[in-house]
Design a protein around this motif. Structure first.
Motif, mmCIF file in Angstrom:
data_model
loop_
_atom_site.group_PDB
_atom_site.id
_atom_site.type_symbol
_atom_site.label_atom_id
_atom_site.label_comp_id
_atom_site.label_asym_id
_atom_site.label_seq_id
_atom_site.Cartn_x
_atom_site.Cartn_y
_atom_site.Cartn_z
ATOM 1 N N THR A 156 0.823 -1.214 0.000
ATOM 2 C CA THR A 156 0.000 0.000 0.000
ATOM 3 C C THR A 156 0.860 1.269 0.000
ATOM 4 O O THR A 156 0.535 2.242 -0.672
ATOM 5 C CB THR A 156 -0.944 -0.001 1.210
ATOM 6 O OG1 THR A 156 -0.204 -0.347 2.387
ATOM 7 C CG2 THR A 156 -2.071 -1.008 1.024
ATOM 8 N N THR A 159 2.379 1.922 -3.506
ATOM 9 C CA THR A 159 1.516 2.499 -4.538
ATOM 10 C C THR A 159 1.743 4.005 -4.659
ATOM 11 O O THR A 159 1.508 4.581 -5.735
ATOM 12 C CB THR A 159 0.029 2.244 -4.237
ATOM 13 O OG1 THR A 159 -0.321 2.869 -2.994
ATOM 14 C CG2 THR A 159 -0.271 0.759 -4.171
ATOM 15 N N CYS A 232 -8.936 4.714 2.906
ATOM 16 C CA CYS A 232 -7.965 4.117 3.819
ATOM 17 C C CYS A 232 -6.536 4.403 3.368
ATOM 18 O O CYS A 232 -5.719 4.913 4.149
ATOM 19 C CB CYS A 232 -8.189 2.607 3.896
ATOM 20 S SG CYS A 232 -6.880 1.735 4.791
ATOM 21 N N ASN A 233 -6.219 4.098 2.112
ATOM 22 C CA ASN A 233 -4.826 4.259 1.691
ATOM 23 C C ASN A 233 -4.448 5.712 1.502
ATOM 24 O O ASN A 233 -3.260 6.042 1.453
ATOM 25 C CB ASN A 233 -4.548 3.472 0.411
ATOM 26 C CG ASN A 233 -3.115 2.997 0.366
ATOM 27 O OD1 ASN A 233 -2.526 2.665 1.401
ATOM 28 N ND2 ASN A 233 -2.521 2.952 -0.814
ATOM 29 N N TRP A 234 -5.410 6.580 1.380
ATOM 30 C CA TRP A 234 -5.119 8.018 1.412
ATOM 31 C C TRP A 234 -4.447 8.349 2.744
ATOM 32 O O TRP A 234 -3.410 9.026 2.779
ATOM 33 C CB TRP A 234 -6.418 8.793 1.241
ATOM 34 C CG TRP A 234 -6.275 10.252 0.938
ATOM 35 C CD1 TRP A 234 -5.230 11.067 1.247
ATOM 36 C CD2 TRP A 234 -7.233 11.079 0.256
ATOM 37 N NE1 TRP A 234 -5.462 12.347 0.808
ATOM 38 C CE2 TRP A 234 -6.689 12.376 0.194
ATOM 39 C CE3 TRP A 234 -8.492 10.848 -0.293
ATOM 40 C CZ2 TRP A 234 -7.367 13.436 -0.400
ATOM 41 C CZ3 TRP A 234 -9.170 11.906 -0.886
ATOM 42 C CH2 TRP A 234 -8.608 13.183 -0.942
ATOM 43 N N VAL A 236 -3.120 6.079 4.929
ATOM 44 C CA VAL A 236 -1.921 5.260 5.123
ATOM 45 C C VAL A 236 -0.726 5.864 4.392
ATOM 46 O O VAL A 236 0.378 5.979 4.946
ATOM 47 C CB VAL A 236 -2.161 3.812 4.654
ATOM 48 C CG1 VAL A 236 -0.856 3.019 4.644
ATOM 49 C CG2 VAL A 236 -3.173 3.119 5.554
ATOM 50 N N CYS A 237 -0.926 6.263 3.144
ATOM 51 C CA CYS A 237 0.181 6.822 2.370
ATOM 52 C C CYS A 237 0.581 8.208 2.864
ATOM 53 O O CYS A 237 1.753 8.587 2.750
ATOM 54 C CB CYS A 237 -0.172 6.858 0.883
ATOM 55 S SG CYS A 237 -0.168 5.220 0.126
ATOM 56 N N HIS A 270 -8.046 -1.697 4.612
ATOM 57 C CA HIS A 270 -6.656 -1.815 4.170
ATOM 58 C C HIS A 270 -6.437 -3.233 3.662
ATOM 59 O O HIS A 270 -6.643 -4.202 4.393
ATOM 60 C CB HIS A 270 -5.732 -1.506 5.352
ATOM 61 C CG HIS A 270 -4.291 -1.424 5.005
ATOM 62 N ND1 HIS A 270 -3.415 -2.462 5.224
ATOM 63 C CD2 HIS A 270 -3.562 -0.415 4.462
ATOM 64 C CE1 HIS A 270 -2.198 -2.103 4.837
ATOM 65 N NE2 HIS A 270 -2.258 -0.872 4.368
ATOM 66 N N SER A 271 -6.034 -3.365 2.409
ATOM 67 C CA SER A 271 -5.952 -4.690 1.793
ATOM 68 C C SER A 271 -5.029 -5.633 2.550
ATOM 69 O O SER A 271 -5.360 -6.816 2.750
ATOM 70 C CB SER A 271 -5.491 -4.563 0.339
ATOM 71 O OG SER A 271 -4.229 -3.911 0.257
ATOM 72 N N THR A 302 -8.227 -3.560 -2.783
ATOM 73 C CA THR A 302 -6.895 -3.380 -3.367
ATOM 74 C C THR A 302 -6.908 -2.305 -4.445
ATOM 75 O O THR A 302 -6.028 -1.434 -4.491
ATOM 76 C CB THR A 302 -6.382 -4.708 -3.964
ATOM 77 O OG1 THR A 302 -6.273 -5.683 -2.924
ATOM 78 C CG2 THR A 302 -5.017 -4.521 -4.608
ATOM 79 N N ASN A 305 -7.163 0.977 -2.814
ATOM 80 C CA ASN A 305 -5.881 1.346 -2.208
ATOM 81 C C ASN A 305 -4.935 1.949 -3.250
ATOM 82 O O ASN A 305 -4.216 2.911 -2.960
ATOM 83 C CB ASN A 305 -5.224 0.124 -1.580
ATOM 84 C CG ASN A 305 -5.878 -0.319 -0.279
ATOM 85 O OD1 ASN A 305 -5.591 -1.401 0.229
ATOM 86 N ND2 ASN A 305 -6.763 0.503 0.282
ATOM 87 N N GLY A 309 -3.450 5.762 -2.950
ATOM 88 C CA GLY A 309 -2.024 6.061 -2.828
ATOM 89 C C GLY A 309 -1.457 6.806 -4.017
ATOM 90 O O GLY A 309 -0.745 7.808 -3.862
#
Length: 331
Positions: A156, A159, A232-234, A236-237, A270-271, A302, A305, A309
């Motif tokens: 993640t 990406t 979510c990945n916004w 996380v990244c 989150h994948s 996924t 995500n 990202g």
């Protein structure tokens, strides 16, 4: 009497001259003694010698100032590009092995979250907001911290970082796909290993947290799972991006803790975390098939995500501080 007086007058000048010479030859007769100051100078001498030695070892140059606690935005972006290029240049086997490590780290975080926040049914009924904060604060933040500090490969985060390197021309599309596929497969293997070990450990007891969470995640519509993956990945990244610009451990921990605890408390997907949570729920009796695991959750999450990202995080910074799309515009 006159002869005696004359002899005395001859002796006195000679005696005076001898006395003056004796006093002049002794520096202690005229010196002012300062024993305390001498002791201070002696005590300072070793430190002065060390300082001189350090200066000489560096060629007489001034000491290098410490790095800033947080890089300014342009340098932060360039650092992310450099990190992405290094990740893309690594061989498939190395990325895969470090991907397994990252999968285990994230799984440890999810494991703790289920053990603590997922085992509060009474709090969930009386104060659901507080239960979500507990679920988010204890678990996944420490999993991501272990991943970032140890240099493991998390799909993640890649990406965003590897995409930036690719768009800046620092790596090829083939290397980008190599990095994404190797890290994704490694994350999956590490997550499955941890799911099996957590199931066999018996530490969760009869708590229904894992089953309930897994069932809820596989009950989403495709659109909802995709949207939760983006959001979510916004976060996380952004955690990975900000932590990469911090020079201290406490700075990295702060950059990670707030966004990661937020995405868990918000109920986003989150994948890599789901690679652990859903199989663990299945092992503990959740009525979910392997097909449902992939089609109802992992595939849409996924894809979301990747969008979160690559586009939501890196696109604005790449077009502001980098060279995204500039060649196409010039042509």
């Amino acid at each position: 009497a006159a002869a005696a007086a004359a002899a005395t007058s001859n002796i006195m000048p000679k005696a005076s001259l001898l006395l003056c010479l004796a006093l002049a030859g002794s520096s202690s007769a005229f010196a002012v003694h300062q024993p305390r100051q001498d002791q201070r100078l002696k005590a300072f001498a070793p430190r002065l010698a060390v300082s001189t030695a350090l200066s000489m070892s560096s060629g007489g140059a001034e000491a290098t100032p410490p790095p800033p606690e947080l890089k300014p935005p342009p340098a932060l972006y360039q650092g992310a590009v450099a990190a992405g290029a290094a990740k893309a240049a690594a061989p498939f086997g190395k990325i895969f092995k470090l991907g397994i490590v990252a999968g285990c780290h994230i799984a440890f975080g999810a494991y703790l979250a289920i053990t603590v926040g997922g085992a509060c049914p009474g709090l969930m009924q009386t104060n659901p907001g507080l239960q979500k904060i507990v679920l988010g604060a204890f678990g996944l933040p420490f999993g991501l911290i272990m991943t970032l500090v140890s240099g493991a490969e998390l799909f993640t985060g890649n990406t965003a970082l590897v995409t930036a390197a690719n768009k800046e021309g620092k790596t090829s599309t083939a290397d980008l796909l190599k990095n994404w596929s190797a890290s994704y497969l490694g994350n999956f293997v590490g997550s499955l290993i941890m799911a099996y070990l957590a199931f066999k450990s018996g530490t969760l007891g009869a708590a229904p947290g894992a089953v309930n969470i897994a069932t809820a995640k596989c009950s989403l519509t495709w659109e909802a799972a995709f949207s939760r993956g983006i959001l979510c990945n916004w976060l996380v990244c952004m955690a990975v991006y900000m932590a990469s610009g911090c020079s201290s451990m406490i700075g990295k921990m702060t950059a990670v803790w707030f966004p990661i605890s937020a995405f868990v408390a918000l109920g986003l997907d989150h994948s890599v975390a789901n690679m652990f949570i859903i199989p663990l729920g299945m092992l503990r009796g959740a009525e979910i098939t392997i097909g449902q695991f992939f089609t109802k959750n992992l595939i849409p999450v996924t894809l979301g995500n990747i969008v979160g990202g690559a586009l939501c995080v890196m696109l604005p910074y790449g077009t502001t501080y980098g060279n995204w799309f500039k060649k196409k515009e010039e042509e």
